[in-house]
Structures are given as C-alpha cells and as structure tokens.
Design a protein around this motif. Sequence first.
Motif: not given
Length: 552
Positions: A1, A172, A174
Amino acid sequence: MDYNKLAELVFPDISGTISYLEEIFPKRDLKECAYVTRFAPSPTGFMHIGGLYAALISSKLAKQTEGVFYLRIEDTDKKREVEKGVEEIIESLSGYGITFDEGPFENGDKGYGPYKQSGRKEIYQICVKELMRQGYAYPCFCSEDQLDKIRQTQEEKKEAIGYYGNYALCRELSFEEIEEKISLKIPYVVRLKSPGVAGRYISYCDPIRGKIEMPENTLDLVLLKSDGIPTYHFAHVVDDHFMRTNLVVRGDEWMASYPVHKQLFDLCGFKTPSYVHISPIMKMDGAAKRKLSKRKDPEAAVGFYLQQGFPVESIKEYLLTIANSNYEEWHMKNADKTGADFKLSFDKMPVSGALFDMAKLMDVSREIIAGFTVDECARQITNWAEKYEPVLYQFAVSDEEQFKRTISLWKISGKKVRKDVAKWSELMQLFDYLYLPQESFEQAVVYELDDKYTKAQLTEAIEVYKKDLFLNTDNWFDQMKKLGEPLGYCPNMKEYKKNPESYKGSIADLCSIVRVAVTGRKNSPDLYTIMMILGEDNVQKRLDHFLLQLSC
Ligand code: GLU
C-alpha cells in the motif's frame, strides 16, 4: 500500500506538516525544572470537587517551579456542552484563587492556542495525516452493527473486547477498496494501526505511585470520529505536545489509558510528558469507601460549598491537607504563612482514594474563620448573603457598623476568639435572633424552659424585668440582681448553692429566663451585648411576645 497516496486520498485539503507545527508552537523558554501543567475540563456546566482538587495541584506545581498553568477546554463532545460552561469554569476556579496563565479568554492566548479543542481541528488532521503516511492510521468503515457483532463474538468466546487483530476488518483494506467506499460516501472513522504486541509490557514512573508496568496497547482505537473531531486519546497527545505540557496531572481513572497515550506519543515522534495520576476524592458510605458521585452526593459539586458559605480559604486549606499528608504539620509550624507558601511534594500525595471528611472540613473552616478579622468576615458574609440569603444581606448593608457589632459578638468573647461558625449559612441557624427581623423572629421564639417555673413565675420575672430593662445599662448584672432579689432569685451563687430551697432560683436562672425570652435559646453569647445590639424597642417586643406565648 502506498501510504502517501492513502493520506492524500483521505485528507486532500490538509497541507500542513508536523514540522510546521513544531515551528509555530516552539518549545517554551523556561527553567529546566519548571512544570507546564494544565487543567483540561469539558464544559459540561458541572465542576466536580475532584476537578478543583486537580486544578489546585496542577496550578501549585506550575507556580512553585515558575512554570506555566493553562486552561484547555475539551469540547469535542458537543452533546455534553452547556452554554457559558467555559465562563463558569473560569469563574468558579478564580473564586478559589486559581487563575490561568493562558487559556481561551481575552489576553489568554500566548501563542499556543487555540485553547479550545473545537478550534484545533486542522492541527489534529495534520497529525493524523502524518500517521497515515507512515502506515499507522487507516480509515474504518465498519457500521455500528458490525462493531456490535464483533463485540458479541468476543464476549461469547471470552476474548478481549475491541478492534484488533483479525477483528480489525478494515485494517487490511486495499487502496482501491478504500477509494471506492469514500467515493460512495460511506461514513468512516480514522483508526490507529497499533503496532503493539500482545504480551509485551511497557513501564513508566508515576511520581506518586512509583514504577508502573502495563501491557502494551494492541487496540486499533479511533483517532478521529466520522465528523473529523478527535477522540480524547488523540486530542490529548496532540495538544499536550504542542502546548508543551511536560507534566500531565490527571485523575487515576485515566491510568488505564497510559499505554495508548504512550504509543501515540511515540508514533507521532513526540516526547512523552511525565504523568501523575492523582487519586479520586472518596467518601465513607457506611463502612465502605466510594468515589464522590456527581449523581448521588451534593457535596461532589464545587458550587455546593459556595452555596453553603464555606470561605474559599477553608476549602483550599482542606484540599491541601488531602493533597499532602505533611501539610497540616507544616501549617502548624508556619502559622504566619498561607497555603500559597507551601510546596507540594509527590511523595506525600495519597496513593489510594483521598477521603473527604465533612466534619474535618468544618473544623478546618472554624479555624479559618476564627483567623479572619471582623472586617473580613463582614466582607465575605455580605458577598455570600447577596447571592444566597437576602434577609441577612439586607441586615448587613442597612447598617454596616451594627453588622460588625454582631460579628464581634459571636466571634470574640473577652480575650478569646470563639470558633462556633464553620460556614456562613450557619449564621441564620445559630444567630437568627440577631439577623431575622422582628416579625420573622417572633415565630421563632420558642418557649423551651424546663418546668422549673410556673407560667405565672416566668410572667412575673419578665414583667418586672421589662419595666426596668434599660434603666441602668452601665451595670446590667447588678441591675438584674436588684430586680431578681425581691422576686426570690438569689443574687449570690455561693449562697444559692448552700440553700437552694430558700429561693425560687438563682440570678443565673433569671438570666436564663430573660435569655430565652430575648433569643429563643438557653445559650447565647453575652446577653447584655445582644440586647444592646437589638435595641430597647426590639427587646421589649420580644419580651411582650414571650409573655403572650406564656399566656396562651
Ligand atoms: N477532559 C478530561 C477530563 O475532564 C481531561 C483528562 C486530562 O486531564 O487529561 O477528565
């Protein structure tokens, strides 16, 4: 990321940086050992005695080290805020002689403001954006329902409650998922991505409690709520850093939050200030100690003491005796000094709940009032009565000299200073016969002599006395004896004790009858002085009223 990209997506309009904030809120130019402390209440319109206690300690610590004491208003919860809440805090503390070097008031901004959290939104967002850039913060889109479900599962499985590990559903996500949710305008909060590890401990030294060990924080707590307003945890860290607080004095209910605060200071790259967690003010409830409760105990409110007419000096004196166990001894040895000269030390502060003992406060207050001059009493009583006791106020302002005479009467007895009064509201109970006007006092005259005398004997005594009452005021007691003797009241106490059966009573008994007739009480300060203060007319009316009561 790409965390930079994420930070820009979530905070497109925030361009400031932490180094910019470091520049505009520079380190304070103070002596090395000077404390920068603060009082950080929410403006809910209620000032708890524990708040006053904390403010007193914080302000003294700053003063005694030539530091800075400031007021910060924690108004992030708009629902709990009341109108004029801030003014009330400033006013009620200044009533206790506690003033701020800086704060949200005219001339209070010395460069570290705004001092109200509601005016600092951008500062918090700059800091959160920075955390996000480093991968320590993320947007969380979980709904209330989802959070409830997480909690239920944790409860069922008997696991720690909170947003962490596998339960942290949005941790988590995206970049694309976040981008989509934001474009769909799904509300979100910003959470900390805690790097804490379960089972790892941190430790710190609390000057009152010594070394404290606690598990590291592992929860992804909310930093910014969905309206962009910070939670207490985050605002505290940002504000105390940029206001350059170096000693946080707060209630021990915040002790459990230390690990999260420490983690946030570290992640933001800020130096963690020292923390002192003071014990709450407790009361005895039956055999058990419990915290003074805003809901159950009227004495939890600072306003209660003002309303009762405790001089602020008494409250401060008493709070200092709670704050430091050596204070009383110090004050006895330094009778010429005041609490302002005393230096607080951490090692004398109570570790477990500090017990608030009303009887002790009353004792302290009697001493304090005994130490006031008559003029000071008059000043304080008048101010108090103006707000809380209109009848007494009228008395005080209609003839100031007369008012001071009444004060001398109950305060000074010969060479002795009396210690009868602990709070101004007691005046109307203890000395109603001085302060109530004739018409109201008449209902208060209580016939409460024992049945030593018949009504006829009492009437006779008062009738005679009434006639010659103010004839020879130079020698009142002799006059009493002269009047009493033909009625059968022995003028000589020794003689009376030898032959009580030869008399109706003693001169003291006669005085007692007159005392009841004039004051409605068997005990009072000097009766003659009382009569002089009341004046002949007034006394005559009371005697008449007494006779009337006897005849019914
Ligand atoms: N607003 C918080 C309170 O009133 C402040 C606690 C602190 O001093 O950090 O309890």
